[in-house]
Design an enzyme around this catalytic site. Structure first.
Site, short mmCIF file in Angstrom:
data_model
loop_
_atom_site.label_atom_id
_atom_site.label_comp_id
_atom_site.label_asym_id
_atom_site.label_seq_id
_atom_site.Cartn_x
_atom_site.Cartn_y
_atom_site.Cartn_z
N VAL A 17 0.97 -1.02 -0.21
CA VAL A 17 -0.13 -0.07 -0.23
C VAL A 17 0.75 1.27 -0.10
O VAL A 17 0.57 2.28 -0.71
CB VAL A 17 -1.00 -0.04 1.15
CG1 VAL A 17 -2.02 1.28 1.18
CG2 VAL A 17 -1.81 -1.17 1.26
N ALA A 46 8.92 5.42 6.84
CA ALA A 46 9.29 4.83 7.93
C ALA A 46 9.13 3.10 7.29
O ALA A 46 8.21 2.60 6.71
CB ALA A 46 8.82 4.49 9.00
N ARG A 48 11.06 -1.07 7.93
CA ARG A 48 11.57 -1.92 8.83
C ARG A 48 12.88 -2.06 8.60
O ARG A 48 13.83 -2.24 9.15
CB ARG A 48 10.83 -3.36 9.15
CG ARG A 48 11.26 -4.03 10.18
CD ARG A 48 10.06 -5.20 10.33
NE ARG A 48 9.35 -5.40 9.02
CZ ARG A 48 8.26 -6.06 9.02
NH1 ARG A 48 7.76 -6.36 10.16
NH2 ARG A 48 7.73 -6.43 7.81
N GLU A 132 -10.82 5.12 5.34
CA GLU A 132 -11.53 4.49 4.22
C GLU A 132 -11.18 3.27 3.76
O GLU A 132 -11.83 2.24 3.40
CB GLU A 132 -11.52 5.48 3.25
CG GLU A 132 -12.71 5.39 2.05
CD GLU A 132 -14.19 5.07 2.44
OE1 GLU A 132 -14.73 4.25 2.93
OE2 GLU A 132 -14.64 6.47 2.72
N ILE A 139 -13.87 0.89 -1.80
CA ILE A 139 -15.37 1.08 -1.65
C ILE A 139 -15.50 2.44 -0.68
O ILE A 139 -15.16 2.03 0.21
CB ILE A 139 -16.15 -0.10 -1.23
CG1 ILE A 139 -16.28 -1.09 -2.41
CG2 ILE A 139 -17.61 0.36 -0.94
CD1 ILE A 139 -16.87 -2.46 -1.83
N GLY A 190 -1.56 -13.64 -6.43
CA GLY A 190 -1.43 -12.90 -5.45
C GLY A 190 -2.53 -12.08 -5.00
O GLY A 190 -2.52 -11.38 -4.23
N GLU A 193 -2.31 -14.37 0.59
CA GLU A 193 -1.15 -14.19 1.16
C GLU A 193 -0.41 -15.68 1.38
O GLU A 193 -1.02 -16.56 1.23
CB GLU A 193 -0.97 -13.78 2.47
CG GLU A 193 -1.53 -12.41 2.53
CD GLU A 193 -0.67 -11.30 2.40
OE1 GLU A 193 0.45 -11.29 2.42
OE2 GLU A 193 -1.16 -10.13 1.83
N ASP A 204 -9.99 -11.34 8.81
CA ASP A 204 -10.20 -9.98 8.29
C ASP A 204 -11.54 -9.55 7.87
O ASP A 204 -11.64 -8.36 8.23
CB ASP A 204 -9.08 -10.16 6.74
CG ASP A 204 -9.18 -8.90 6.05
OD1 ASP A 204 -8.51 -8.08 6.31
OD2 ASP A 204 -10.14 -9.06 4.98
N LYS A 208 -13.19 -6.01 9.64
CA LYS A 208 -14.10 -4.94 8.87
C LYS A 208 -15.47 -4.66 9.43
O LYS A 208 -15.95 -3.45 9.29
CB LYS A 208 -14.06 -5.28 7.18
CG LYS A 208 -12.73 -5.11 6.56
CD LYS A 208 -12.62 -5.76 5.18
CE LYS A 208 -11.17 -5.77 4.99
NZ LYS A 208 -10.99 -6.75 3.74
#
Ligand SMILES: NC(=O)c1ccc[n+]([C@@H]2O[C@H](COP(=O)([O-])OP(=O)(O)OC[C@H]3O[C@@H](n4cnc5c(N)ncnc54)[C@H](OP(=O)(O)O)[C@@H]3O)[C@@H](O)[C@H]2O)c1
Length: 441
Positions: A17, A46, A48, A132, A139, A190, A193, A204, A208
């Protein structure tokens, strides 16, 4: 901020992202500048691992492996958290909000579990918190619930909010492939994961739905009250049977407010009538349906994840906040529809108690009397059968019967009691598959 020359964005995280946001800032610079009034610039990042090669070129001097430096940097006007995880994301966002800095996050796990603390910190400090991208990718559901739908009392929100599961179930339905093959294909492309558990176990989607229910119903939701069931038990047989009855199988998130007495938030595979619009939302797409007394039912559909869509949602929030910084107080400082402290917690209604219609698939030895052994306990507990299909086949040298039933409306607890009784008789060759029906209940 009348003399603003640019709006500085600090990215915490530069993965799928974060890189997408930087790419969009670069590629759509002219459009963003025209719409905001000044350019957006990524001024701190930033990560890791500073040594990892990056997919979008930025000045190496902008990078740090201490994410608190992003929050503390005075050049950072808006903090964008696209790192994921609970810690140190929580501490970082609290630090930013306590400084009064606007924050954009895509982190659904964080908001589902620690949202109340963050919403309160945002409100107390008059700092804007936007999220969002955390629900349904691109969406625009948060904006729609806080804007276009704000005049409605909303009692039901449901949808397909995990693209990985929707892709797997779609491939199983379209190609007749098994769950493991469909998952492997999703990973190759893809959509899933390497460790797909958070997606396929429904967690997940539950994150949401918890955020959505809290926003739609103006009530705090404890994530531990959300009932979660993933798609691992769904087999091609169930998909074929569902089709024979005129249904498709989707992983559905359901949030419902029962007057002001209880709130129900659950995620589970569900049988959806094929003529319902949401049944044709296929592949990695997401869809969210919102029902309100005045507005009727609305469905929002779009890509629920992926670099471009998620970055677009993040940057939409950034643009909105940036306009607020440039123009003055153009943006509401509230993270929810109502002030956080004014919300009343409603008791949770567990999925096991929720009424509904059910699909049941029993696998039994094919012996005389089997049908009565299945139907009597159901009848005794007030669960009546609407339709039934029986098939026979040989398995391990023994005649096996698959009996599939659709029930009329029944209580979750009554059904569980009937199934426990059936299980106790010792005629089942594998655990009974139970899937809720939606729609014509
Ligand atoms: N991917 C999607 O389609 C999508 C959609 C909606 C929402 N989201 C949410 O967006 C967030 C980011 O997802 P993603 O897919 O972009 O994850 P990702 O590819 O794993 O990227 C995570 C980034 O955060 C950095 N990071 C992790 N821990 C850190 C730490 N302690 N200090 C500094 N940097 C750290 C990583 O650094 P390194 O690069 O050095 O490892 C990496 O750049 C998550 O909350 C996710 O749930 C993702």
């Amino acid at each position: 901020m009348g003399e603003t020359k640019r709006v500085g964005v600090g990215l915490i995280g530069f993965g799928v992202v974060g890189e997408g946001v930087a790419r969009l800032v670069r590629d759509n610079a002219a459009t963003l500048t025209a719409r905001i009034g000044v350019p957006i610039e990524v001024v701190r990042v930033a990560v890791r691992d500073l040594s990892r090669p990056r997919g979008v070129e930025l000045d190496p001097a902008l990078f740090t492996d201490d994410p608190f430096r992003v929050v503390d940097d005075p050049k950072v006007d808006i903090v964008v958290e696209v790192m994921g995880g609970e810690h140190p994301a929580l501490e970082l966002l609290l630090a930013a909000l306590n400084k009064g800095k606007p924050v954009v996050t895509a982190n659904k796990a964080l908001l589902a579990i620690h949202g109340e603390q963050l919403y309160a910190a945002a409100e107390k400090n008059g700092a804007r918190l936007r999220y969002e991208a955390a629900i349904g990718g691109v969406i625009p559901i948060v904006r729609t619930l806080t804007g276009a739908f704000a005049a409605n009392r909303i009692d039901t929100v449901y949808g397909i909010v995990n693209g990985t599961c929707n892709y797997i179930l779609t491939r199983m339905a379209e190609e007749g492939v098994g769950y493991d093959d469909a998952l492997a294909e999703a990973q190759r492309l893809g959509y899933a994961e390497a460790d797909p558990s958070v997606d396929v176990e429904g967690i997940d989607a539950a994150h949401k739905m918890a955020i959505l229910a809290a926003l739609a119903f103006d009530t705090p939701i404890d994530f531990s009250d959300v009932s979660v069931e993933g798609i691992g038990r769904i087999s091609p047989v169930d998909i074929d049977m569902a089709a024979a009855f005129g249904y498709g199988i989707k992983l559905l998130g359901v949030a419902r407010r029962h007057d002001d007495a209880a709130v129900e938030v659950r995620v589970h595979p569900a049988m959806v009538p094929l003529d319902m619009p949401i049944a044709s939302v296929n592949g990695a797409l997401n869809a969210i349906e919102v029902e309100g007394a005045e507005m009727g039912t609305n469905m929002l559909v779009g890509p629920g994840a992926g670099q471009g869509p998620t970055a677009s949602a993040v940057l939409g929030d950034v643009a909105d906040l940036a306009r607020g910084l440039v123009d003055g107080a153009a943006v509401s400082p509230r993270p929810m529809n109502v002030p956080v402290a004014s919300r009343v917690k409603l008791p949770p209604l567990p999925a096991s108690k929720a009424e509904g219609r059910f699909y049941l698939r029993f696998t039994t030895s094919d012996r005389p009397g089997i049908m009565a052994a299945l139907t009597k306990p159901l009848g005794d507990h007030g669960v009546s059968i609407a339709s039934m299909i029986q098939t026979e086949h040989e398995s391990d040298g023994e005649e096996t019967a698959a009996v599939v039933m659709l029930t009329h409306r029944a209580g979750g607890e009554a059904l569980a009691a009937a199934l426990a009784e059936i299980d106790g008789v010792g005629i089942l060759r594998s655990p009974t598959v139970v899937i809720r029906l939606v729609g014509d209940a």
